[in-house]
Structure formats: structure tokens, C-alpha cells
Design an enzyme around this catalytic site. Structure first.
Site, PDB file in Angstrom:
ATOM      1  N   ASP A  52      64.579  22.998  13.262  1.00 50.26           N
ATOM      2  CA  ASP A  52      63.754  22.771  12.075  1.00 50.26           C
ATOM      3  C   ASP A  52      64.173  21.504  11.345  1.00 50.26           C
ATOM      4  O   ASP A  52      65.358  21.162  11.280  1.00 50.26           O
ATOM      5  CB  ASP A  52      63.893  23.977  11.135  1.00 50.26           C
ATOM      6  CG  ASP A  52      63.064  23.846   9.882  1.00 50.26           C
ATOM      7  OD1 ASP A  52      61.827  23.766   9.999  1.00 50.26           O
ATOM      8  OD2 ASP A  52      63.650  23.815   8.788  1.00 50.26           O
ATOM      9  N   GLU A  61      61.424  19.673  15.707  1.00 45.13           N
ATOM     10  CA  GLU A  61      60.325  19.496  14.740  1.00 45.13           C
ATOM     11  C   GLU A  61      60.657  18.211  13.985  1.00 45.13           C
ATOM     12  O   GLU A  61      61.475  18.214  13.073  1.00 45.13           O
ATOM     13  CB  GLU A  61      60.231  20.680  13.770  1.00 45.13           C
ATOM     14  CG  GLU A  61      59.025  20.574  12.865  1.00 45.13           C
ATOM     15  CD  GLU A  61      59.332  20.834  11.394  1.00 45.13           C
ATOM     16  OE1 GLU A  61      58.388  20.837  10.580  1.00 45.13           O
ATOM     17  OE2 GLU A  61      60.505  21.017  11.048  1.00 45.13           O
TER      18      GLU A  61
END
Length: 737
Positions: A414, A467
Site C-alpha cells: 500500500d 500500489e
């Protein structure tokens, strides 16, 4: 031996005694437990609930004398060398027998100690945390925690009335690690660490940074969990997953928030358990034709509204859905159905909750002390100090932990952009440049590179996914070539451009035609996944269906055409739950998906389409085998601006049948539209988003077209197509008669 002689012989000073009794001693094992004075064994023990305390050894009882000025402390000679237990008595005559934790030697071995001190222990969870073991013939729990600047660390819980004086821990040399063995404790023991900082102040009670379990929120203590001995039966999957996850494989991911996928309305609206999800979720994803499930973070987190993106227990599967072995049941069930499981992993930041990692030992230990480096203003969270070897090792070991202990097939990392750049979401003067005066975070980059080298090197067949929303080069390139070493990267640019396009009224789309073609310019610069993630259907952004323009029919048709465009485009696929049947409402983490929508044939039609898209994508190599190679894509027509039509060829390996994708993003049916094709012969209409089973009007090509050797659009052959309004068709070449 007289009382006076005993007093003089005691192996500690009055000051030592007072510091033990008041929880101020930094080396309790030098005082408590058995110690030799001359040829006499002395036992010193602390029990503030006792009026009398004795040691029982070899069938004999040896009273221990109370120590003046140190309430609760007892000491005295104990003959022989037999193991002893302690017997306490209160003022009402009640007695109890306990093992003395201070009679046990260290547990951590020399090699572990060396690697911990060096900050290169790749599997710290094997040493730190809480482990149920048998030590020196006695069952109990070994606790170990890193707190290098602490003056005293104690493990506390119900077993010692949360009294930090009772179980102070042993400091292990220069490692910064404290450990102790607590006999008689086991699975389910609730505990925290009480830490006396270097300034002499007691910190808020801390959960275990390497704890394997936690209490249910809002309670936040750690819980001892025995994670050994599961007995995996997924050898077949583990042996073949490398082939299933390589760049030439079809990868279609169903992103899931476990707490809101489905709920039990008749049971207080509770979420499903891991064991229930192992049946219902796994069967559903398998039926829908996806290849992978991606879970929003399941590392223990205190606040439901963070969706797991503010984790406190990095080594603990959240107890919200069950204990660790039941989480393994979910993973194994997925593997039995041929599904991979990816886990969202959050090394970018951690919350400021008092029981968490923040100022863990009274200092900025896991985080930077300077808020310009150590605090995320956007998220009100701390940032890890990636340049500290032990902190980087903590994170890298955690990545390995999920892959090894839980057979996770990959990690989606993330907020990579927030780690890459020191000025991420900061104004001038709010960030600290790197040593060269630039904005790149060299330490975070090194940590991610080392994480990728370690995980790919230690665990066969896994993948890592970034990401990452910037144009940072080489995210999915090998580390030895200067890249970050990820296997795949989310294509955020493609997502943003195409969503902006598809939200526009069709009459305006010709002015934004490039937004659907621009992605091809960089489509092969990284190994991309095309994501329609949870971030696109929250915070007022609306659901995918709600984004679409026009009346109800047009909304559904737009969405069908867009999904087929996405599945036909180079790149692996990801779709967040609920969007596969086009729920009207944006995602709400406090409620289940709008499953009732499936009573409407239009929603069921979208679901049928996504299932068929997955089936076609997996069945036709041309649609996946060159997802990351420019040799797998060829424009037929990318400049039909006035018609808002896009057409291209997907090529597989030699011998694979080519596929052609044609999308029409106007509400005008195009009949007799001549389309260049790479080969003459029969082209089967493998998918048409206007099919009646999808909720469309059944306008199309009657199952296929015959291409003649009349060149068009720079192709050697062509056929006249019917392209339905707001529709996408996929043609598969079937050869020539």
C-alpha cells in the site's frame, strides 16, 4: 544461620531490594531467583500479595524471610540444587503454589542474539513475540520484545494482576531485546508490556509488536496464540502457483473487505467468520471465474473505519473473523479451489494509538523523531524510520512471515508513493531532503528493494504488487538493474484516465478520445494490473454504476462496455467487490454488499458478463499471455474520434488464436461498420456486451463474421460488423475453411 548472618549474606544491597519492590530495577534477574553466595543457594522472590513465602524443594519447605524496606520481597537460603516452587500465604491463611519465573535461564540462543543485534534476522517472529514452549521441563510462554532504550520492561496481564513489578524481563546484551519465560501460561493468555522509559517514566501499556493475536476491539491487549502445527494440505497448489502468477498467466483479482462482503442480518448484522468465508466467499469467487482474492489488510487494527490500513498488530490476523488457524482455513480453502490469495500490506505508516508502536520505549523507536520525516499529516499516522536497520528488518521479516506462515501468495504493498518521496503531500519547509538534497527517500527505497529480494529469494512462486501512483521508473524491474523489484504495479494512470472518460456524456467523449488510448503509450513500461479498487467507490465517488452517464439503460450499457474494454486491454485485472454486479450504492464498510440487487435482471446481467469475461480471459491465451509485452497489442483503429470507436488486436504466442476487441462508446448502433482484421476467415463473436443475458438488446453479429481478404485499417483482411450502442464485442479467429 542467624537472621543477621542471612541479612549480611544476601546477594543484593538494600537499594537493589527497594528498586525491585518498586519496579525500578533494570537488571531484575541479577537479584531475583536463585543465586549462589559462597556455597549456599539463596532464593529471592517478589510477591506483594504474600505475608509469608517459602521455597519448596526436594520435599522440604524453606521459609524465605521478608526484606526490610522492600514490601513483597522475600529472600533466604534453600538447600540442595533441586528445582523449587514457591508457596505463598496471605493474611487469611490462603495458600498458593507457583513456579518462580526467575529460576529459568534464557531462551534466545547466541545466533539469534547475534542476528537480532545486527538487524539481519530474517524471521524475527521465531524469536520475538509470545511463544508457547516447554523450557527446562516446564510448560509456559516465552515473551521477547525489542525496547533498546528502556530501563525496565515487564510483561503484564491477568496472570499477574497487571502488576509490572511481578514479571520484569531480562535484558539480552546489546540486542535491545528483553525476554522472560512465564511458566504455567499458554494459549489465550492476555498480555501487554509495561515499559519504564530511559527518563524514568512509565509508558502507556504496549501491545506486542510481534504478537500473533489480539483482543477484540475496542480492547487492545495482545493474546498468546500458538501458530504452529497447522498441517497444510495445499502442496499441489504451492508447487504450481509460480506458473499461475507469472506474467504470461491470466490474473483476475477480486478485491475484498472481509467485514462487509456479506453479513448475518439475523445475528446482529455480524460479519462472516474466516471459516464461513472459506466456504461462501471462496465458492463465489471461484464461480465468478476470478483467479485471485485480494484481501484489504487483515493485520490487527484498532479502528474499523481505517479498513485495516492503520495496523497495530502487524503479525496478528485480526480476531474480528476468528483466530489464526481459522484464517489459515480460509487460505487453504482458496488454494483447494485453485485461487491465489493476495494480502494488502501496509509498511508505509502506523497509527498513533497509545498501545501501538509510537514512542514504544519512551523514544522515537520505530518512527522518525522529526515530524517532517516521521508524521503523515494526511492520515495522522507515524512513518517508519526505514533507515534504522532493526525497523527495516521488522518490516521485511513481517512480509516473509505472511508468505511463510500463512501461505499467502502475494503482497500488494500500500501507498508506495508515500514511501518513495520525502515531500509526499508536503509543502516547502515541511520535509527534509535526502543526503543529496533531493526528494527521493533512499532508505525506504532500499527497504522495499531488500523486501522484494528477500521474499522472492526465500519463497517460491509468490508475487509482490506495488500500489504506486507516480511515474517512478522501474517499479516492477529487477533490483540488480536499479528497479524496486516488485512483480507488478497498479496502473493508476490508466484507471484515472479511463474513469474520467467513461463518466462523460457520450456527446462529449470525442473531445477526450485520447484518455482511452493514452494508456497504451506506457502500458508495457511496467508489469501492470488494471485496478478498479475500493478507493474508487467511497468518499462520495459513487459506485461504478452511479458514475455512468445517461438514463438507467445507458448506465448499465456504459458499464458493460467499459468492463469489456478493460478485460480486453493489456494488463492483469482487479475489481473491487460489489462492482461485479453493479450495486447502486458506493461501498459502506459497516454494511454488506447490496446482494438484493441481483433480483433485478440488469444487475444479474452485469454479474453474468463479469463471469464470462473472466472465463474468456482465462481461456484465450491471446487475451493474457502477452499482457506485459508490446508484441501482444496492435491498434486497428485508435483515431475514430467522431464515432468514439476503438479497435485493436490481442496477440498470443505463435499458434494462439488472435483476438480482436471493438468498443463503441456512443449510444448509436453501428451497422455495416467495416473493420480491418489481421486474418481472413471465420471470426467467432466470443462476447458481446449487448447480449440479452447481460441485459442488452441482442444486437450483434449472429455469432460471428466472415473476414475477406479486403484490406482495411492497414490490416490484410476486413469484415462488416454490427457494433451495438454503448457496446463492446470480442472476436476470436477460428481459421479459414
Amino acid at each position: 544461620m542467624t537472621a543477621k548472618t542471612t541479612e549480611q549474606a544476601r546477594p543484593f544491597s538494600p537499594d537493589d531490594a527497594r528498586r525491585i519492590a518498586f519496579g525500578q530495577h533494570d537488571d531484575p534477574f541479577s537479584i531475583l531467583g536463585p543465586h549462589e553466595v559462597g556455597k549456599t543457594r539463596f532464593v529471592t522472590a517478589f510477591d506483594p500479595g504474600a505475608v509469608k513465602l517459602s521455597a519448596v524443594a526436594g520435599g522440604k519447605t524453606f521459609p524465605l524471610a521478608p526484606v526490610d524496606g522492600a514490601p513483597g520481597l522475600f529472600s533466604g537460603p534453600v538447600e540442595g540444587s533441586d528445582a523449587y516452587t514457591l508457596r505463598g500465604e496471605d493474611g487469611d491463611g490462603n495458600t498458593w503454589d507457583t513456579e518462580d519465573p526467575f529460576r529459568f535461564g534464557p531462551v534466545i540462543g547466541e545466533m539469534d542474539e547475534y542476528l537480532l543485534a545486527e538487524g539481519t534476522h530474517e524471521r524475527i517472529w521465531k524469536v520475538l513475540g509470545a511463544h508457547t514452549i516447554e523450557h527446562e521441563g516446564v510448560s509456559g510462554v516465552h515473551f521477547a520484545v525489542w525496547a533498546p532504550n528502556a530501563r525496565r520492561v515487564s510483561v503484564v496481564g491477568d496472570f499477574n494482576l497487571w502488576d509490572g513489578r511481578r514479571h520484569p524481563m531480562r535484558r539480552r546484551g546489546t540486542t535491545g531485546v528483553w525476554e522472560t519465560f512465564v511458566p504455567g501460561q499458554g494459549e489465550g493468555t492476555v498480555y501487554k508490556y509495561e515499559i519504564l522509559g530511559a527518563n524514568g517514566k512509565t509508558q502507556p501499556l504496549k501491545a506486542d509488536p510481534v504478537g500473533f493475536g489480539s483482543q477484540h476491539a475496542p480492547e487492545n491487549a495482545s493474546v498468546v496464540r500458538d501458530i504452529s502445527g497447522y498441517g497444510w494440505k495445499d502442496d499441489e497448489w504451492m508447487a504450481e502457483r509460480g506458473a499461475r502468477q507469472q506474467r504470461t498467466a491470466p490474473i483476475s483479482i477480486y478485491e475484498v473487505h472481509l467485514g462487509s462482503w456479506k453479513r448475518k442480518a439475523d445475528e446482529g448484522n455480524r460479519s462472516l467468520s474466516y471459516k464461513e468465508l472459506a466456504v461462501e466467499l471462496v465458492d463465489y469467487v471461484h464461480d465468478m471465474g476470478f483467479t485471485h482474492i485480494e484481501l484489504l489488510p487483515i493485520s490487527e487494527y484498532p479502528f474499523d473505519g481505517s479498513w485495516g490500513y492503520q495496523p497495530v498488530g502487524m503479525y496478528a490476523p485480526t480476531i474480528r473473523f476468528g483466530p489464526p488457524h481459522e484464517f489459515r482455513d480460509l487460505i487453504e480453502a482458496a488454494h483447494e479451489k485453485g485461487l491465489g490469495v493476495l494480502l494488502d500490506w501496509v509498511p508505509g505508516h502506523f497509527p498513533t494509538d497509545p498501545h501501538g508502536l509510537g514512542r514504544f520505549d519512551g523514544t522515537a523507536l520505530y518512527e522518525h523523531a522529526d515530524p517532517r520525516e516521521g508524521f503523515h499529516q494526511d492520515w495522522n499516522t507515524y512513518i517508519y524510520n526505514y533507515g534504522r536497520t532493526e525497523v527495516a528488518n521488522y518490516l521485511i521479516s513481517n512480509a516473509l512471515y505472511w508468505l511463510e506462515e500463512y501461505h499467502i501468495d502475494g503482497l500488494r504493498v500500500d501507498a508506495v508513493a508515500s514511501m518513495l518521496y520525502r515531500d509526499y503531500s508536503r509543502k516547502d519547509g515541511e520535509w527534509v531532503p535526502n543526503k543529496d538534497g533531493g526528494r527521493e527517500n533512499y532508505e525506504a527505497i532500499a527497504m522495499m528493494q531488500r523486501m522484494n529480494v528477500t521474499t522472492y529469494g526465500k519463497v517460491d512462486g509468490i508475487i509482490t504488487v506495488a500500489e504506486e501512483s507516480t511515474a517512478y521508473p522501474g517499479v516492477s524491474s529487477p533490483v540488480d538493474g536499479g528497479g524496486l523489484g516488485f512483480g507488478y504495479k497498479w496502473n493508476m494512470g490508466w484507471m484515472n484516465d479511463t474513469l474520467e472518460y467513461i463518466k462523460k456524456e457520450p456527446v462529449h467523449r470525442k473531445y477526450h478520445h485520447h484518455q482511452m488510448t493514452f494508456g497504451i503509450h506506457y502500458a508495457f513500461s511496467e508489469n501492470f494490473i488494471l485496478p478498479i479498487s475500493h478507493d474508487e467507490v467511497v468518499h462520495g465517488k459513487g459506485s461504478m454504476l452511479a458514475k455512468m452517464p445517461g438514463d438507467e439503460w445507458e448506465k448499465f450499457a456504459n458499464l458493460r462496455a467499459y468492463y469489456a474494454f478493460m478485460w480486453g486491454h493489456p494488463g492483469k485485472k482487479l475489481l473491487f467487490m460489489g462492482q461485479e454486479f453493479a450495486q447502486w450504492h458506493e461501498w459502506n464498510h459497516n454494511a454488506q454488499l447490496d446482494w438484493g440487487a441481483l433480483k433485478d435482471p440488469k444487475h444479474e446481467g452485469i454479474q453474468n458478463l463479469v463471469r464470462d469475461l473472466n472465463t474468456l480471459y482465462r481461456a484465450e491465451p491471446a487475451l493474457h499471455v502477452r499482457d506485459t509485452s508490446p508484441t501482444g497489442f496492435q491498434w486497428i483503429v485508435g483515431d475514430a474520434v467522431e464515432e468514439s470507436i476503438y479497435a485493436w488486436v490481442r496477440w498470443g504466442e505463435e499458434g494462439d488464436r488472435p483476438a480482436v476487441v471493438v468498443s463503441n462508446f456512443t449510444p448509436v448502433e453501428r451497422t455495416g461498420w467495416q473493420c480491418g482484421l489481421p486474418r481472413a476467415g471465420r471470426w467467432r463473436e466470443a462476447l458481446n456486451t449487448d447480449a440479452g443475458r447481460y441485459g442488452g438488446g441482442d444486437r450483434g453479429n449472429m455469432g460471428g463474421v466472415e473476414a475477406t481478404e479486403d484490406g482495411w485499417h492497414g490490416q490484410p483482411a476486413s469484415a462488416k460488423l454490427t457494433i451495438p450502442p454503448l457496446g463492446t464485442v470480442v472476436l476470436i479467429w477460428e481459421g479459414q475453411d
